[in-house]
Design a protein around this motif. Structure first.
Motif, PDB file in Angstrom:
ATOM      1  N   GLN A 120      99.587   9.915  47.708  1.00 49.69           N
ATOM      2  CA  GLN A 120      99.910  11.304  48.031  1.00 49.69           C
ATOM      3  C   GLN A 120     101.395  11.419  48.336  1.00 49.69           C
ATOM      4  O   GLN A 120     102.026  10.458  48.779  1.00 49.69           O
ATOM      5  N   ARG A 164      94.607  19.823  51.357  1.00 49.42           N
ATOM      6  CA  ARG A 164      94.218  19.394  52.705  1.00 49.42           C
ATOM      7  C   ARG A 164      92.998  20.218  53.120  1.00 49.42           C
ATOM      8  O   ARG A 164      93.118  21.359  53.582  1.00 49.42           O
ATOM      9  N   GLY A 190      88.026  17.853  58.048  1.00 50.51           N
ATOM     10  CA  GLY A 190      89.266  17.392  57.441  1.00 50.51           C
ATOM     11  C   GLY A 190      89.025  16.771  56.077  1.00 50.51           C
ATOM     12  O   GLY A 190      88.041  17.080  55.402  1.00 50.51           O
ATOM     13  N   GLY A 191      89.940  15.893  55.667  1.00 45.52           N
ATOM     14  CA  GLY A 191      89.867  15.284  54.347  1.00 45.52           C
ATOM     15  C   GLY A 191      88.801  14.216  54.234  1.00 45.52           C
ATOM     16  O   GLY A 191      88.267  13.726  55.236  1.00 45.52           O
TER      17      GLY A 191
END
Length: 331
Positions: A120, A164, A190-191
């Motif tokens: 990323q 995200r 979240g992720g």
């Protein structure tokens, strides 16, 4: 030079499934394919194809690995690639992620899940290029060679928007019974990366297509559960086989980041080496010594990280303390 992700051409099973999902109308992060040929375009001025094939053919030595790593680290962004990459970046936006789509992952013969690294980042085309070079270097590193005894014959890359997520998860789509089709889902806030790495506790849900509004969740709302069930049902009709699906929620929309076919094999069995579960399709932390200990006795016990995590939890073993290895396809 770069190809839109929804292109009908074949660039590895991972890119292929994401492209087909886009064509079928599912929500997938926008992106492009960086074909394997781009790597040779960058290598040609200083090294050439013959040099690369000579280093990656046969039994590699540490010297060869170091030569490859050094070559990828020093690759300059070719002018012929820079403009298409800048145009792709303007469409993808920030942040972004570079991912592999090798010929030895996410297929009906082998998954290779966790074998290749995704990177990323944020920044301009030169930052993307450094991430791309790192993906190539990781794919031709000792860990891959030790794990599967060879390198990928083709390594296309996916360059796409990194989202995200507020909530995400993994689903095991069970097509063994068409009458009582079910979706085994793990959900986190979240992720999805901590979940797929086995380092985050997850809420487990079992969704059935024919029983809406009967599942409660501490993470997902009723509306989100219904949307997820509808998307999974559509994917089930589309793929027509048992699959592992990674998904996330972004702006109230279910976004699909990966679909892998589940490989038929032996059912999970309670075999442990030094209190570690061996997953026959995944790579995490591995060493040559550990590989030598396990190779003769444990072959393909389970097929996917999702199944491995679930089996570990049922056995009361901390997932974060377990290593994952990949062996051959023998039963």
């Amino acid at each position: 030079m770069l190809v839109p992700l929804d292109c009908p051409q074949s660039f590895g099973a991972k890119a292929g499934s994401l492209g087909q999902l886009l064509q079928a109308g599912f929500s997938v992060p926008r992106g492009y394919i960086i074909p394997y040929e781009v790597m040779f375009t960058a290598l040609e001025p200083c090294y050439g194809k013959s040099w690369f094939y000579r280093l990656t053919d046969g039994n590699c030595t540490l010297y060869r690995f170091n030569k490859l790593a050094s070559a990828f680290e020093g690759l300059v962004l070719p002018q012929i690639v820079q403009l298409p990459l800048e145009e792709a970046l303007s469409n993808v936006g920030q942040p972004w992620i570079a991912r592999s789509s090798a010929d030895c992952e996410d297929s009906r013969l082998t998954s290779g899940a966790g074998l290749f690294r995704s990177i990323q980042g944020t920044g301009d085309a030169h930052a993307v290029w450094r991430a791309v070079c790192s993906c190539w270097a990781e794919a031709f590193a000792p860990g891959v060679f030790l794990a599967i005894g060879k390198f990928p014959k083709r390594l296309d890359l996916i360059f796409q928007r990194y989202i995200r997520f507020t909530k995400s998860g993994v689903c095991l789509l069970d097509r063994q019974s068409s009458v009582n089709e079910s979706f085994d889902v793990e959900v986190v806030r979240g992720g999805c990366e901590p979940l797929t790495a086995g380092s985050a506790p997850a809420e487990r849900l079992k969704l059935k297509r024919q029983e809406p509004h009967k599942v409660s969740s501490e993470i997902l709302t009723i509306a989100e559960i219904d949307r997820l069930r509808n998307v999974l049902s559509r994917i089930s009709d589309w793929v027509g086989e048992s699959s592992e699906i990674e998904w996330g929620i972004h702006q109230d929309e279910i976004v699909i980041t990966q679909v892998r076919p589940v490989i038929p094999g032996k059912p999970p069995a309670r075999h442990f080496v030094e209190n570690q579960w061996i997953d026959g399709d995944d790579i995490g932390a591995c060493t040559t010594a550990y590989l030598g200990q396990c190779e003769s006795s444990l072959i393909r016990l389970v097929n996917k990280k999702f199944v491995a995590r679930r089996a570990l939890k049922m056995a009361g073993i901390p997932v974060g303390q377990c290593g994952f290895l990949q062996f051959g396809s023998n039963d």
